[in-house]
Write a protein that holds these residues in place. Structure first.
Motif, mmCIF file in Angstrom:
data_model
loop_
_atom_site.group_PDB
_atom_site.id
_atom_site.type_symbol
_atom_site.label_atom_id
_atom_site.label_comp_id
_atom_site.label_asym_id
_atom_site.label_seq_id
_atom_site.Cartn_x
_atom_site.Cartn_y
_atom_site.Cartn_z
ATOM 1 N N GLU A 152 6.099 7.658 1.006
ATOM 2 C CA GLU A 152 6.718 6.345 1.112
ATOM 3 C C GLU A 152 7.195 6.092 2.544
ATOM 4 O O GLU A 152 7.007 5.014 3.096
ATOM 5 N N LEU B 96 3.334 -10.115 -2.260
ATOM 6 C CA LEU B 96 2.232 -9.761 -3.163
ATOM 7 C C LEU B 96 1.157 -10.830 -3.127
ATOM 8 O O LEU B 96 -0.044 -10.523 -3.232
ATOM 9 N N TYR B 164 -0.151 -3.243 5.627
ATOM 10 C CA TYR B 164 -0.547 -2.783 4.287
ATOM 11 C C TYR B 164 -1.869 -3.429 3.883
ATOM 12 O O TYR B 164 -2.758 -2.783 3.340
ATOM 13 N N SER B 170 -4.131 -2.443 -0.221
ATOM 14 C CA SER B 170 -3.906 -3.310 -1.380
ATOM 15 C C SER B 170 -5.024 -3.142 -2.405
ATOM 16 O O SER B 170 -4.831 -3.396 -3.580
ATOM 17 N N GLY B 172 -7.186 -0.612 -4.526
ATOM 18 C CA GLY B 172 -6.932 0.755 -4.969
ATOM 19 C C GLY B 172 -7.882 1.761 -4.349
ATOM 20 O O GLY B 172 -7.654 2.950 -4.377
ATOM 21 N N PRO B 184 3.248 1.827 -4.001
ATOM 22 C CA PRO B 184 3.113 0.381 -4.155
ATOM 23 C C PRO B 184 3.921 -0.329 -3.086
ATOM 24 O O PRO B 184 4.920 0.202 -2.585
#
Lengths: 203, 203
Positions: A152, B96, B164, B170, B172, B184
């Motif tokens: 993380e 998101l 990210y 993002s 998988g 996540p």
DNA sequence: TGCGCTAACTTTACACTGTCAAGAGACTCA
DNA sequence: TGAGTCTCTTGACAGTGTAAAGTTAGCGCA
């Protein structure tokens, strides 16, 4: 004009010569200048020669990217080995090396992270990438929850420094300059690591 | 085979038709499929027609990117307007949406942020980009130090979500899956925002 | 020594790409 | 009506990646 006295039909080790040529092009002219034919010309062979050593342009770019990762790792290690007053400053130095590389060698950085068509499954490329990641991981270790490896923290730092590099924020000339006042990366990292007071007497 | 009954020599408004065509190509085939000639063919005109409306390929890409930014902004606003239990969840929903867009419309996202050659000084493009940034800025407002606008928070969140997205995290199927366990995004954001005491009773 | 044989490299060709120059068609306005 | 201008087409050119075929060098083996 050949490397060996007798201008042999065979090059000797064209594979590394082509990677060298591509690397030089990337350094001199950036990502846009890299071409199969130009790399071949620079290596002194015909434009179709690379096909016997790489799987097309994608293969050549992948091989160059693997070499570029090695240079990148060197820079990260140099940042890590800079004198630092504490763990946070050491991690910051690694990140700043990351950002410096993205600015100074935009061609290589672009090939590694931006260019499409790389064969991301190539073993050499994956190994080179993992090696670079390892430096970042080491730098993050002191901030891990259990003191060993905390994905993380690593991913948080990585995404942040990578985003900072790719948004062009490391160069002072970002197109977003007018929209927002871009803080130095050190401030962002400090915020992420949640250190309230400056780490003057860290340790 | 013409859009209007009388196959006129003049198209009417070829400019938007070309942008439409390019957008469709991008959605269907990704960044690699976008070409001046193909966009022209799709709009039903000759390969040299775009030159009269855009400054070459770069100009067409810039115009398409501006339109793509509008779609992107729509998605961010949809995320913002989702039911949320608090400020953090609202900001998370915006992020998101950012990540979903990067995955679902990789072609558009690539054009906007990855493709070289865009004219970043184009007024329409800059305006469209600023509008998207505004959504993120609003989402960050509750976390600003003085409660209005804090570039440090905004850029921290932006670089993180952008990194990210661009590291392919993002989806998988990241090539880094084996190296590190990818957390996540919500966990990263939570970590970033909990720097100081939660601003529940700020002011 | 001489004879294949294989790999490395070249040559040629093709379908693409973006861009430029010249020309033809259609609309506008005096 | 007619000149002018904008829109679009046609044709050409240099450059790209890639595939097929031809050529040359080096090696193993009789």
């Amino acid at each position: 004009m050949s490397k060996s006295p007798k201008s042999s039909h065979h090059h000797g080790n064209l594979r590394v010569a082509l990677v060298d040529a591509g690397l030089a092009i990337l350094l001199e002219e950036g990502l846009g200048g890299l071409t199969l034919r130009r790399a071949a010309a620079r290596a002194g062979v015909s434009h179709a020669a690379p096909a016997h050593h790489f799987d097309g342009l994608s293969g050549l770019m992948t091989a160059i990217a693997a070499r570029a990762y090695a240079l990148f790792t060197d820079r990260l290690m140099a940042g890590r080995d800079l004198p630092a007053r504490g763990d946070e400053e050491r991690l910051l130095n690694i990140c700043l090396a990351y950002l410096d590389f993205s600015r100074d060698h935009a061609g290589l950085f672009g090939l590694m992270f931006v260019a499409p068509g790389l064969d991301r499954d190539d073993p050499a490329l994956k190994a080179a990438g993992a090696e670079a990641y390892q430096i970042l991981r080491e730098g993050c270790r002191p901030f891990a929850a259990d003191g060993t490896a905390d994905p993380e923290v690593e991913i948080a730092v990585w995404t942040m420094v990578h985003g900072y590099a790719l948004l062009g924020l490391s160069s002072g000339e970002s197109p977003n300059r007018q929209i927002v006042d871009i803080p130095p990366f050190a401030a962002l990292l400090r915020r992420l690591l949640r250190t309230q007071a400056p780490p003057t007497i860290a340790k």
